[in-house]
Write an enzyme that holds these catalytic residues in place. Structure first.
Site, PDB file in Angstrom:
ATOM      1  N   LYS A 150       0.835  -1.207   0.000  1.00  0.00           N
ATOM      2  CA  LYS A 150       0.000   0.000   0.000  1.00  0.00           C
ATOM      3  C   LYS A 150       0.868   1.255   0.000  1.00  0.00           C
ATOM      4  O   LYS A 150       0.644   2.183  -0.769  1.00  0.00           O
ATOM      5  CB  LYS A 150      -0.875   0.009   1.254  1.00  0.00           C
ATOM      6  CG  LYS A 150      -1.553   1.332   1.556  1.00  0.00           C
ATOM      7  CD  LYS A 150      -2.461   1.277   2.765  1.00  0.00           C
ATOM      8  CE  LYS A 150      -1.767   1.481   4.060  1.00  0.00           C
ATOM      9  NZ  LYS A 150      -1.385   2.865   4.404  1.00  0.00           N
ATOM     10  N   ASN A 151       1.915   1.253   0.855  1.00  0.00           N
ATOM     11  CA  ASN A 151       2.705   2.470   1.041  1.00  0.00           C
ATOM     12  C   ASN A 151       3.744   2.684  -0.049  1.00  0.00           C
ATOM     13  O   ASN A 151       4.519   3.633   0.003  1.00  0.00           O
ATOM     14  CB  ASN A 151       3.359   2.468   2.435  1.00  0.00           C
ATOM     15  CG  ASN A 151       2.293   2.624   3.517  1.00  0.00           C
ATOM     16  OD1 ASN A 151       1.139   2.935   3.230  1.00  0.00           O
ATOM     17  ND2 ASN A 151       2.663   2.358   4.757  1.00  0.00           N
TER      18      ASN A 151
ATOM     19  N   ARG B 189      -5.002  10.325   4.519  1.00  0.00           N
ATOM     20  CA  ARG B 189      -3.973  11.337   4.709  1.00  0.00           C
ATOM     21  C   ARG B 189      -2.927  11.310   3.609  1.00  0.00           C
ATOM     22  O   ARG B 189      -2.320  12.307   3.277  1.00  0.00           O
ATOM     23  CB  ARG B 189      -3.268  11.128   6.043  1.00  0.00           C
ATOM     24  CG  ARG B 189      -4.131  11.172   7.258  1.00  0.00           C
ATOM     25  CD  ARG B 189      -3.279  11.128   8.473  1.00  0.00           C
ATOM     26  NE  ARG B 189      -2.387  12.277   8.493  1.00  0.00           N
ATOM     27  CZ  ARG B 189      -1.179  12.293   7.977  1.00  0.00           C
ATOM     28  NH1 ARG B 189      -0.695  11.227   7.390  1.00  0.00           N
ATOM     29  NH2 ARG B 189      -0.438  13.368   8.000  1.00  0.00           N
TER      30      ARG B 189
ATOM     31  N   CYS C  11      -5.032  11.770  12.788  1.00  0.00           N
ATOM     32  CA  CYS C  11      -5.782  10.513  12.732  1.00  0.00           C
ATOM     33  C   CYS C  11      -5.648   9.874  14.109  1.00  0.00           C
ATOM     34  O   CYS C  11      -5.041  10.438  15.017  1.00  0.00           O
ATOM     35  CB  CYS C  11      -5.236   9.615  11.619  1.00  0.00           C
ATOM     36  SG  CYS C  11      -3.660   8.885  12.033  1.00  0.00           S
TER      37      CYS C  11
ATOM     38  N   ARG D  77      -0.049  13.974  13.136  1.00  0.00           N
ATOM     39  CA  ARG D  77       0.400  13.778  11.763  1.00  0.00           C
ATOM     40  C   ARG D  77       0.591  15.107  11.000  1.00  0.00           C
ATOM     41  O   ARG D  77       0.031  15.338   9.953  1.00  0.00           O
ATOM     42  CB  ARG D  77      -0.573  12.895  10.984  1.00  0.00           C
ATOM     43  CG  ARG D  77      -1.027  11.629  11.656  1.00  0.00           C
ATOM     44  CD  ARG D  77       0.046  10.588  11.858  1.00  0.00           C
ATOM     45  NE  ARG D  77       0.555  10.033  10.629  1.00  0.00           N
ATOM     46  CZ  ARG D  77       0.002   9.024   9.975  1.00  0.00           C
ATOM     47  NH1 ARG D  77      -1.119   8.498  10.409  1.00  0.00           N
ATOM     48  NH2 ARG D  77       0.541   8.562   8.862  1.00  0.00           N
TER      49      ARG D  77
ATOM     50  N   ASP E 209       4.713   0.173  12.051  1.00  0.00           N
ATOM     51  CA  ASP E 209       3.503  -0.481  11.507  1.00  0.00           C
ATOM     52  C   ASP E 209       3.406  -1.945  11.909  1.00  0.00           C
ATOM     53  O   ASP E 209       2.424  -2.599  11.587  1.00  0.00           O
ATOM     54  CB  ASP E 209       3.489  -0.363   9.972  1.00  0.00           C
ATOM     55  CG  ASP E 209       3.283   1.077   9.548  1.00  0.00           C
ATOM     56  OD1 ASP E 209       3.481   1.369   8.356  1.00  0.00           O
ATOM     57  OD2 ASP E 209       2.963   1.911  10.403  1.00  0.00           O
TER      58      ASP E 209
ATOM     59  N   ILE F 105       7.726   6.697  17.148  1.00  0.00           N
ATOM     60  CA  ILE F 105       7.336   7.417  15.928  1.00  0.00           C
ATOM     61  C   ILE F 105       6.052   8.212  16.125  1.00  0.00           C
ATOM     62  O   ILE F 105       5.989   9.394  15.782  1.00  0.00           O
ATOM     63  CB  ILE F 105       7.162   6.438  14.736  1.00  0.00           C
ATOM     64  CG1 ILE F 105       8.403   5.557  14.560  1.00  0.00           C
ATOM     65  CG2 ILE F 105       6.803   7.201  13.462  1.00  0.00           C
ATOM     66  CD1 ILE F 105       9.636   6.285  14.099  1.00  0.00           C
TER      67      ILE F 105
ATOM     68  N   ARG G 232      -8.394  -0.805   4.818  1.00  0.00           N
ATOM     69  CA  ARG G 232      -7.554   0.246   4.241  1.00  0.00           C
ATOM     70  C   ARG G 232      -6.195  -0.312   3.833  1.00  0.00           C
ATOM     71  O   ARG G 232      -5.549   0.212   2.934  1.00  0.00           O
ATOM     72  CB  ARG G 232      -7.350   1.367   5.251  1.00  0.00           C
ATOM     73  CG  ARG G 232      -8.643   2.084   5.605  1.00  0.00           C
ATOM     74  CD  ARG G 232      -8.356   3.388   6.245  1.00  0.00           C
ATOM     75  NE  ARG G 232      -7.314   4.090   5.511  1.00  0.00           N
ATOM     76  CZ  ARG G 232      -6.655   5.128   6.002  1.00  0.00           C
ATOM     77  NH1 ARG G 232      -6.915   5.560   7.213  1.00  0.00           N
ATOM     78  NH2 ARG G 232      -5.732   5.727   5.303  1.00  0.00           N
TER      79      ARG G 232
HETATM   80  C1  EPZ Z   1       4.205   6.784   6.551  1.00  0.00           C
HETATM   81  O1  EPZ Z   1       3.398   7.770   7.164  1.00  0.00           O
HETATM   82  C2  EPZ Z   1       3.304   5.568   6.354  1.00  0.00           C
HETATM   83  N1  EPZ Z   1       2.204   5.925   5.457  1.00  0.00           N
HETATM   84  C3  EPZ Z   1       2.774   5.109   7.717  1.00  0.00           C
HETATM   85  O2  EPZ Z   1       2.001   3.951   7.492  1.00  0.00           O
HETATM   86  C4  EPZ Z   1       3.964   4.762   8.607  1.00  0.00           C
HETATM   87  O3  EPZ Z   1       3.499   4.371   9.873  1.00  0.00           O
HETATM   88  C5  EPZ Z   1       4.875   5.983   8.727  1.00  0.00           C
HETATM   89  O4  EPZ Z   1       5.292   6.412   7.409  1.00  0.00           O
HETATM   90  C6  EPZ Z   1       6.127   5.704   9.547  1.00  0.00           C
HETATM   91  O5  EPZ Z   1       6.836   4.653   8.984  1.00  0.00           O
HETATM   92  C7  EPZ Z   1       2.443   5.971   4.132  1.00  0.00           C
HETATM   93  O6  EPZ Z   1       3.543   5.734   3.659  1.00  0.00           O
HETATM   94  C8  EPZ Z   1       1.267   6.305   3.247  1.00  0.00           C
HETATM   95  P1  EPZ Z   1       6.134  10.121   8.761  1.00  0.00           P
HETATM   96  P2  EPZ Z   1       3.933   9.302   7.235  1.00  0.00           P
HETATM   97  O7  EPZ Z   1       5.998  11.401   8.014  1.00  0.00           O
HETATM   98  O8  EPZ Z   1       4.806   9.579   6.070  1.00  0.00           O
HETATM   99  C9  EPZ Z   1       6.341  13.422  12.172  1.00  0.00           C
HETATM  100  C10 EPZ Z   1       0.172   2.557   7.739  1.00  0.00           C
HETATM  101  O9  EPZ Z   1      -0.291   1.952   8.687  1.00  0.00           O
HETATM  102  N2  EPZ Z   1       6.206  14.410  11.087  1.00  0.00           N
HETATM  103  O10 EPZ Z   1       7.301   9.229   8.452  1.00  0.00           O
HETATM  104  O11 EPZ Z   1       2.756  10.157   7.470  1.00  0.00           O
HETATM  105  C11 EPZ Z   1       5.078  12.577  12.340  1.00  0.00           C
HETATM  106  O12 EPZ Z   1       4.159  13.214  13.194  1.00  0.00           O
HETATM  107  C12 EPZ Z   1       0.608   3.988   7.875  1.00  0.00           C
HETATM  108  O13 EPZ Z   1       0.336   2.072   6.582  1.00  0.00           O
HETATM  109  C13 EPZ Z   1       6.218  15.768  11.406  1.00  0.00           C
HETATM  110  O14 EPZ Z   1       6.328  16.149  12.568  1.00  0.00           O
HETATM  111  O15 EPZ Z   1       4.821   9.258   8.551  1.00  0.00           O
HETATM  112  C14 EPZ Z   1       5.616  11.311  12.941  1.00  0.00           C
HETATM  113  O16 EPZ Z   1       5.757  11.482  14.345  1.00  0.00           O
HETATM  114  C15 EPZ Z   1       0.356   4.502   9.264  1.00  0.00           C
HETATM  115  N3  EPZ Z   1       6.096  16.673  10.402  1.00  0.00           N
HETATM  116  C16 EPZ Z   1       7.012  11.168  12.328  1.00  0.00           C
HETATM  117  O17 EPZ Z   1       7.345  12.472  11.804  1.00  0.00           O
HETATM  118  C17 EPZ Z   1       5.975  16.295   9.085  1.00  0.00           C
HETATM  119  O18 EPZ Z   1       5.875  17.185   8.195  1.00  0.00           O
HETATM  120  C18 EPZ Z   1       7.104  10.162  11.194  1.00  0.00           C
HETATM  121  O19 EPZ Z   1       6.035  10.441  10.316  1.00  0.00           O
HETATM  122  C19 EPZ Z   1       5.952  14.919   8.780  1.00  0.00           C
HETATM  123  C20 EPZ Z   1       6.087  13.990   9.798  1.00  0.00           C
END
Ligand code: EPZ
Length: 418
Positions: free
Chosen positions: A11-12, A82, A106, A111, A305, A327, A397
């Site tokens: 998916k990702n 998202r 979420c 996020r 995840d 995370i 999802r």
């Molecule tokens: C991706 O989400 C995945 N989704 C998530 O999978 C996964 O859990 C996550 O990466 C971590 O591996 C997709 O790829 C579609 P991040 P993402 O930006 O990119 C903070 C699932 O179950 N952050 O790596 O949204 C954030 O709050 C989903 O398939 C900021 O502060 O995650 C988090 O604490 C859930 N500012 C950390 O960084 C930003 O601008 C990592 O988030 C961006 C992120």
């Protein structure tokens, strides 16, 4: 549970790949091994609403974005997924404009997307946020030297896609290293992009004038594969996963080995082939399950995840395990449901202390997010008696046909209503 299971496309990986087709001024993109998931339906509707022409047959998408004219991602769609934020970079890169609803938080956390926005501003985009929408403009994005305060997966992907058509060179420092990012870089390069360093913490992109459609195949879903590895361990089963991206699961398989779940590759295994699915056999050792500590980290660390799934396994292990979720700030909602099934778990902030119990007992539980729902189903498979999980839409999802795959392995599971 015993038998064989085939893992679907990731998916990702599929979501950024579909978003990347917005960058192609000419030609069609053909994406194979697309998983049949609710989120894929959402991003298809999103691109069609922009004017993309998309044909879907089984696990394949043919996408032409030559006719795209509406650079908007409306709240109605973004609020359900998202990852819609992934169209922001491509729209600004190719069209110089974008109006994308803020994704909002979420269940698992706030996020924020501040790092996406800051990186795009460093590339010369003018971005303002009003009435819940990110509104961006850029004559032509310029290459920039961007350092992420935190490692962000979709942030790295968004800025890679913004940079491939920018003027000059962009360096992304502290970039995410997930295999899905490598999958995206391979596709962008086939479209004509110039990218180096994907899979490392520094990615260098040299902008080109235009990109055209290309073909790609989505890598197998490492989290679905990991979920079935845990399923084998929790059910004392013997499962063959036909196409696990084993090289992308190193931190998980190391932990499962310590817990007492063995993963045996059935063909020659190459550590550097992160995107390749290979057949593996997964079996719990006779010595039972051992407790151990787990800390979620950005790739190649233990994947957040897989946190809910490994917690379910450790709830039945001998001894006490400490799980730290570094995370996301609120990714322990499944704990309260597991407690209702008899698990002995205490949460202190971002740490959960899991004391193994002999048995879990079936109970009515509620899914809170995608991976929690998978964890609760695994708990139900191991528990005495019946477990009924509500809000199963969370599962759909990210897992395609999950209950059918489990039933084929011998699980007693059925969907009672959508
Ligand atoms: C991706 O989400 C995945 N989704 C998530 O999978 C996964 O859990 C996550 O990466 C971590 O591996 C997709 O790829 C579609 P991040 P993402 O930006 O990119 C903070 C699932 O179950 N952050 O790596 O949204 C954030 O709050 C989903 O398939 C900021 O502060 O995650 C988090 O604490 C859930 N500012 C950390 O960084 C930003 O601008 C990592 O988030 C961006 C992120």
């Amino acid at each position: 549970m015993t038998g064989e299971v085939v893992i679907g496309g990731a998916k990702n990986s599929a979501l950024p790949l579909v978003a990347a087709t917005l960058l192609a001024e000419t030609g069609r993109s053909r994406l194979e091994n697309i998983p049949n998931l609710r989120d894929i339906n959402t991003i298809i509707r999103l691109l069609e609403g922009m004017g993309a022409e998309i044909e879907r047959s089984d696990g394949e998408l043919q996408i032409s974005t030559a006719a795209v004219s509406n650079c908007q991602a409306p709240y109605e769609l973004v609020k359900t997924m998202r990852a819609s934020i992934l169209v922001l970079g491509p729209l600004l890169a190719r069209f110089g404009e974008a109006r994308v609803s803020l994704p909002g938080g979420c269940a698992i956390g706030a996020r924020p997307v501040n790092l996406h926005i800051r990186g795009l501003e460093q590339m010369g985009a003018e971005i303002r946020v009003e009435h819940g929408y990110i509104i961006g403009r850029a004559k032509r994005l310029k290459g920039a030297d961007i350092s992420f305060d935190m490692t962000t997966v979709t942030g790295t992907e968004n800025l890679m896609m913004a940079a491939v058509l920018a003027e000059g060179t962009t360096c992304l420092h502290n970039a995410a290293r997930e295999p899905e990012i490598i999958d995206l870089a391979v596709f962008l390069r086939k479209m004509g992009a110039v990218i180096e360093g994907e899979g490392t913490q520094t990615i260098v992109i040299t902008g080109v004038e235009k990109l055209s459609g290309a073909d790609c195949q989505v890598m197998p879903d490492r989290i679905e594969a990991g979920t079935f590895m845990v399923a084998a361990g929790i059910s004392d089963g013997d499962i063959i996963i036909k196409n696990a991206p084993l090289a992308a699961l190193g931190s998980l398989t190391a932990k499962l080995h310590e817990i007492g779940v063995e993963i045996e590759p059935l063909v020659e295994f190459h550590e550097d082939e992160l995107l390749t699915g290979i057949p593996v056999r997964v079996k719990r050792q006779a010595s039972g399950l051992n407790s151990l500590d787990v800390k979620t980290m950005p790739y190649p660390g233990f994947p957040t995840d897989m946190q809910a799934q490994i917690m379910t396994l450790l709830a039945l292990a001998r001894g006490t395990s400490v799980i730290s979720e570094t995370i996301f700030e609120n990714r322990f909602m499944h704990v309260f449901e597991l407690q209702r099934m008899g698990a002995d778990i205490e949460v202190e902030g971002r740490t959960a202390v899991v004391r193994g119990v002999e048995k879990l007992s079936g109970a009515p539980v509620m899914a809170s997010d995608l991976r929690a729902s998978a964890g609760l189903i695994l708990a139900g498979l191991a528990a005495d008696g019946e477990t009924v999980m509500s809000r199963v839409y969370h599962l759909d999802r990210g897992y395609s046909g999950f209950e059918h795959k489990l039933k084929a392995l011998g699980a007693d599971i059925k969907r009672i209503k959508e």
